[in-house]
Write a protein that holds these residues in place. Structure first.
Motif, PDB file in Angstrom:
ATOM      1  N   ILE A  18      18.120 -16.310 -29.129  1.00 42.98           N
ATOM      2  CA  ILE A  18      19.523 -15.947 -28.843  1.00 42.98           C
ATOM      3  C   ILE A  18      19.579 -14.669 -28.015  1.00 42.98           C
ATOM      4  CG2 ILE A  18      21.648 -15.052 -29.923  1.00 42.98           C
ATOM      5  CD1 ILE A  18      21.252 -17.039 -32.199  1.00 42.98           C
ATOM      6  N   PHE A  31      20.658 -22.118 -34.796  1.00 42.36           N
ATOM      7  CA  PHE A  31      20.469 -20.950 -35.668  1.00 42.36           C
ATOM      8  C   PHE A  31      21.375 -21.076 -36.899  1.00 42.36           C
ATOM      9  CE2 PHE A  31      22.149 -16.531 -36.458  1.00 42.36           C
ATOM     10  CZ  PHE A  31      20.977 -15.928 -36.887  1.00 42.36           C
ATOM     11  N   LEU A  45      24.728  -8.769 -25.940  1.00 45.47           N
ATOM     12  CA  LEU A  45      24.541  -7.619 -26.850  1.00 45.47           C
ATOM     13  C   LEU A  45      23.174  -6.943 -26.679  1.00 45.47           C
ATOM     14  CD1 LEU A  45      26.481  -9.816 -28.471  1.00 45.47           C
ATOM     15  CD2 LEU A  45      26.294  -8.111 -30.271  1.00 45.47           C
ATOM     16  N   ASN A  50      28.008  -7.476 -38.960  1.00 47.06           N
ATOM     17  CA  ASN A  50      27.911  -8.656 -39.826  1.00 47.06           C
ATOM     18  C   ASN A  50      28.393  -8.365 -41.250  1.00 47.06           C
ATOM     19  OD1 ASN A  50      24.928  -9.399 -38.035  1.00 47.06           O
ATOM     20  ND2 ASN A  50      26.863 -10.422 -37.767  1.00 47.06           N
ATOM     21  N   TYR A  95      24.561 -14.081 -24.345  1.00 46.82           N
ATOM     22  CA  TYR A  95      24.455 -13.101 -25.439  1.00 46.82           C
ATOM     23  C   TYR A  95      24.154 -11.720 -24.829  1.00 46.82           C
ATOM     24  CZ  TYR A  95      23.671 -11.422 -30.173  1.00 46.82           C
ATOM     25  OH  TYR A  95      23.777 -10.738 -31.369  1.00 46.82           O
ATOM     26  N   GLU A 101      29.098 -16.410 -41.181  1.00 48.88           N
ATOM     27  CA  GLU A 101      28.916 -15.057 -40.621  1.00 48.88           C
ATOM     28  C   GLU A 101      30.215 -14.501 -40.058  1.00 48.88           C
ATOM     29  OE1 GLU A 101      25.278 -13.296 -38.251  1.00 48.88           O
ATOM     30  OE2 GLU A 101      26.568 -14.353 -36.854  1.00 48.88           O
ATOM     31  N   PHE A 127      16.742 -16.465 -33.602  1.00 50.53           N
ATOM     32  CA  PHE A 127      17.521 -15.282 -33.244  1.00 50.53           C
ATOM     33  C   PHE A 127      16.888 -14.571 -32.032  1.00 50.53           C
ATOM     34  CE2 PHE A 127      18.644 -10.769 -33.534  1.00 50.53           C
ATOM     35  CZ  PHE A 127      19.961 -10.924 -33.143  1.00 50.53           C
ATOM     36  N   TYR A 170      28.727 -16.543 -28.685  1.00 54.59           N
ATOM     37  CA  TYR A 170      28.412 -17.204 -29.960  1.00 54.59           C
ATOM     38  C   TYR A 170      28.528 -18.732 -29.853  1.00 54.59           C
ATOM     39  CZ  TYR A 170      28.351 -12.521 -31.850  1.00 54.59           C
ATOM     40  OH  TYR A 170      28.024 -11.203 -32.090  1.00 54.59           O
ATOM     41  N   TYR A 187      17.598 -15.731 -41.839  1.00 49.14           N
ATOM     42  CA  TYR A 187      16.338 -15.189 -41.325  1.00 49.14           C
ATOM     43  C   TYR A 187      15.097 -15.614 -42.099  1.00 49.14           C
ATOM     44  CZ  TYR A 187      19.778 -12.735 -38.658  1.00 49.14           C
ATOM     45  OH  TYR A 187      20.837 -12.470 -37.834  1.00 49.14           O
ATOM     46  N   ALA A 233      31.148 -11.339 -37.354  1.00 42.80           N
ATOM     47  CA  ALA A 233      30.563 -10.334 -36.454  1.00 42.80           C
ATOM     48  C   ALA A 233      31.726  -9.477 -35.963  1.00 42.80           C
ATOM     49  CB  ALA A 233      29.820 -11.004 -35.303  1.00 42.80           C
ATOM     50  N   THR A 284      22.590 -21.061 -30.647  1.00 41.70           N
ATOM     51  CA  THR A 284      23.334 -20.470 -31.771  1.00 41.70           C
ATOM     52  C   THR A 284      23.694 -21.556 -32.788  1.00 41.70           C
ATOM     53  OG1 THR A 284      24.217 -18.878 -30.191  1.00 41.70           O
ATOM     54  CG2 THR A 284      25.255 -18.927 -32.358  1.00 41.70           C
ATOM     55  N   MET A 341      31.946 -17.363 -37.907  1.00 42.66           N
ATOM     56  CA  MET A 341      31.049 -18.493 -37.672  1.00 42.66           C
ATOM     57  C   MET A 341      31.068 -19.402 -38.898  1.00 42.66           C
ATOM     58  SD  MET A 341      27.620 -17.836 -35.516  1.00 42.66           S
ATOM     59  CE  MET A 341      26.330 -18.038 -36.703  1.00 42.66           C
ATOM     60  N   GLY A 391      21.469  -3.272 -32.663  1.00 46.85           N
ATOM     61  CA  GLY A 391      21.826  -4.684 -32.560  1.00 46.85           C
ATOM     62  C   GLY A 391      23.224  -5.040 -33.004  1.00 46.85           C
ATOM     63  N   SER A 392      24.010  -4.072 -33.477  1.00 51.25           N
ATOM     64  CA  SER A 392      25.337  -4.338 -34.045  1.00 51.25           C
ATOM     65  C   SER A 392      25.259  -5.218 -35.289  1.00 51.25           C
ATOM     66  CB  SER A 392      26.291  -4.970 -33.019  1.00 51.25           C
ATOM     67  OG  SER A 392      27.625  -4.783 -33.446  1.00 51.25           O
ATOM     68  N   THR A 393      24.151  -5.114 -36.022  1.00 53.62           N
ATOM     69  CA  THR A 393      24.067  -5.834 -37.294  1.00 53.62           C
ATOM     70  C   THR A 393      25.111  -5.289 -38.267  1.00 53.62           C
ATOM     71  OG1 THR A 393      21.746  -6.246 -36.871  1.00 53.62           O
ATOM     72  CG2 THR A 393      22.466  -6.542 -39.132  1.00 53.62           C
TER      73      THR A 393
HETATM   74  C1  AVI Z   1      22.214 -10.006 -36.040  1.00 55.13           C
HETATM   75  N1  AVI Z   1      23.588 -10.012 -35.540  1.00 55.13           N
HETATM   76  C2  AVI Z   1      23.941  -8.730 -34.972  1.00 55.13           C
HETATM   77  C3  AVI Z   1      23.929 -11.137 -34.654  1.00 55.13           C
HETATM   78  C4  AVI Z   1      25.390 -11.024 -34.205  1.00 55.13           C
HETATM   79  O1  AVI Z   1      25.626 -11.064 -32.996  1.00 55.13           O
HETATM   80  O2  AVI Z   1      26.283 -10.884 -35.034  1.00 55.13           O
HETATM   81  C5  AVI Z   1      23.677 -12.465 -35.335  1.00 55.13           C
HETATM   82  C6  AVI Z   1      24.109 -13.636 -34.514  1.00 55.13           C
HETATM   83  N2  AVI Z   1      24.842 -14.621 -34.923  1.00 55.13           N
HETATM   84  C7  AVI Z   1      25.021 -15.482 -33.971  1.00 55.13           C
HETATM   85  N3  AVI Z   1      24.442 -15.027 -32.880  1.00 55.13           N
HETATM   86  C8  AVI Z   1      23.846 -13.877 -33.202  1.00 55.13           C
END
Ligand code: AVI
Length: 333
Positions: A53, A219, A61, A169, A59, A283, A50, A209, A42, A285, A216, A255, A164-166
Motif C-alpha cells: 500500500i 489488506f 501518506l 487509526n 497512497y 478501521e 501494507f 483508501y 498485521y 483513519a 487495500t 473502512m 505514518g499517521s498511525t
Molecule cells: C497504518 N495506517 C496509518 C494506515 C492508514 O492510512 O490509516 C493503514 C491503512 N489502511 C488502509 N490503508 C492504509
C-alpha cells in the motif's frame, strides 16, 4: 580470517496470547455495530500488503512523510541532541527509522515496539547488521496497552517516534490514552516525533483508501484470513467486500467489510449472524487540522514545538515536547 560475530538484538516478548485475541474479536462482533480492531490487520501477510500500500500511487501518506523527513531531518537531529534513545511504536518493516538514525548525533539505543513478531525480528536484525554500535532492544507488544520499557543506561533523552499517521487509526479518546503511554515512554525531558495526516479534498482521501489495483481491499479482507487461521473461524472471503469512505463531519476515513448476503459465520464454537449489507467496521483513519491536533496532544501532556509540512499541506511531521508527566491508563476490557 575469522568473521566478526553477528550481533543479535535483544528481544523482550509481551506478545498477547491467542485467548485475548479471541475475546477481543468476539466482543467486537457482538456489538450492534460489528467491529474488529485494525491491530489484527498485521499478521505477516497483512504487514506485507501494507508495505505494498505504501508504494501505491494513490497512497500519498508514506511518500509525502518521507519527503518531509528528508528535508527536516537535520533540524530534527539538532532538536533531539546527542546520545538519544529512540523508541519506535509500531516499527513495521523498519524503513522510516533509517533516515533518522543516520542523522542523529551518536544515538545510543533503538527500541522498536511492534505486535508482529516476525516483522519485528527481521527488521531489528537488518538494522543491527547495519548499525553494529547501536544497542537494539526489540519489544514485541501491543503498544496500545501500557508496557514496561527496558532501562537504557546513559541516554540523554528518549525520543518516541510514531510515524505514518498511525495515530489517526485511534478515535480521540483512545488516541489520548495512547499518547499518554508515549508520554510515559518519553520520560523527563523526552519528546515525540509524530506523523499526522491532514484534512484535505475528499477525492484525494477516498482514492488513497480505494486504490485501483485493489491492494487495500486485499489488506482489509486479509483480516478475515487472519481470524480464520488464529481463531478457527470460517469467514468466506467471497461473501465480504471492502468499502472505504470519507466522513467529512467526523474528519475520518471509515473502512468496512460489507456482508454480501445473509449468512452465519462460526468462530470456534460461537455463531455470528450477518444480514445482507451489514458492515463490520475495521478501521478509522482520522485526518487533522493543525490546531485540533495540538489540542489532542495537549490532553496527553505534549506541546507542539515544531511542525513541518509538504508544499500542498497534505501531511505533517511534528516535534512534540513533553510538558507534563502523564500516567498511562490501562484500557478497560
Ligand atoms: C497504518 N495506517 C496509518 C494506515 C492508514 O492510512 O490509516 C493503514 C491503512 N489502511 C488502509 N490503508 C492504509
Amino acid at each position: 580470517m575469522d568473521m566478526p560475530a553477528r550481533k543479535t538484538p535483544q528481544l523482550i516478548d509481551f506478545h498477547p496470547p491467542r485467548a485475548e485475541m479471541r475475546a477481543d474479536v468476539l466482543k467486537g462482533l457482538l456489538q450492534p455495530q460489528k467491529e474488529i480492531s485494525p491491530k489484527y490487520f498485521y499478521d505477516a501477510h497483512g504487514s506485507h500488503l501494507f508495505e505494498e500500500i505504501t508504494r501505491l500511487p494513490e497512497y500519498y501518506l508514506t511518500r509525502t512523510e518521507a519527503s518531509i523527513m528528508d528535508a527536516a531531518v537535520g533540524e530534527i537531529a539538532h532538536r533531539v541532541g546527542p546520545k538519544a534513545a529512540v523508541i519506535e511504536f509500531g516499527s513495521g518493516a523498519g524503513a522510516k527509522i533509517r533516515v533518522l538514525l543516520e542523522h542523529l548525533h551518536e544515538p545510543l539505543a533503538f527500541v522498536p515496539v511492534e505486535i508482529s513478531r516476525d516483522h519485528l525480528l527481521a527488521s531489528a536484525q537488518a538494522l543491527a547488521d547495519d548499525h553494529p554500535q547501536l544497542n537494539i532492544i526489540a519489544v514485541c507488544a501491543d503498544f496500545t496497552q501500557p508496557f514496561e520499557l527496558p532501562p537504557i543506561a546513559g541516554a540523554l533523552r528518549n525520543l518516541v517516534f510514531f510515524p505514518g499517521s498511525t495515530i489517526g487509526n485511534f478515535p480521540p479518546e483512545q488516541a489520548v490514552r495512547l499518547l499518554k503511554v508515549m508520554n510515559h515512554a518519553a520520560g523527563e525531558g523526552g519528546a515525540l516525533l509524530i506523523g499526522a495526516d491532514l484534512v484535505k479534498d475528499k477525492r484525494v482521501l477516498e482514492a488513497a483508501y480505494n486504490d485501483r489495483e485493489g491492494v487495500t481491499a486485499k489488506f482489509n479482507l486479509n483480516l478475515l484470513v487472519h481470524i480464520n487461521r488464529e481463531l478457527h473461524a470460517d469467514f468466506d472471503l467471497t461473501d465480504f467486500q471492502h468499502k472505504a469512505e470519507y466522513n467529512s463531519a467526523a474528519q475520518r476515513i471509515e473502512m468496512y467489510l460489507v456482508s454480501q448476503r445473509e449468512q452465519i459465520v462460526h468462530i470456534g464454537d460461537r455463531i455470528i449472524r450477518f444480514k445482507q449489507g451489514e458492515r463490520i467496521l475495521t478501521e478509522f483513519a482520522y485526518k487533522y487540522e493543525l490546531d485540533s491536533f495540538a489540542k489532542l496532544v495537549g490532553r496527553a501532556g505534549f506541546k507542539v514545538a515544531q511542525v513541518w509540512t509538504d508544499p500542498l499541506q497534505h501531511f505533517s511531521v511534528q516535534y512534540l515536547v513533553r510538558e507534563r508527566a502523564m500516567a498511562p491508563v490501562q484500557e478497560q476490557s
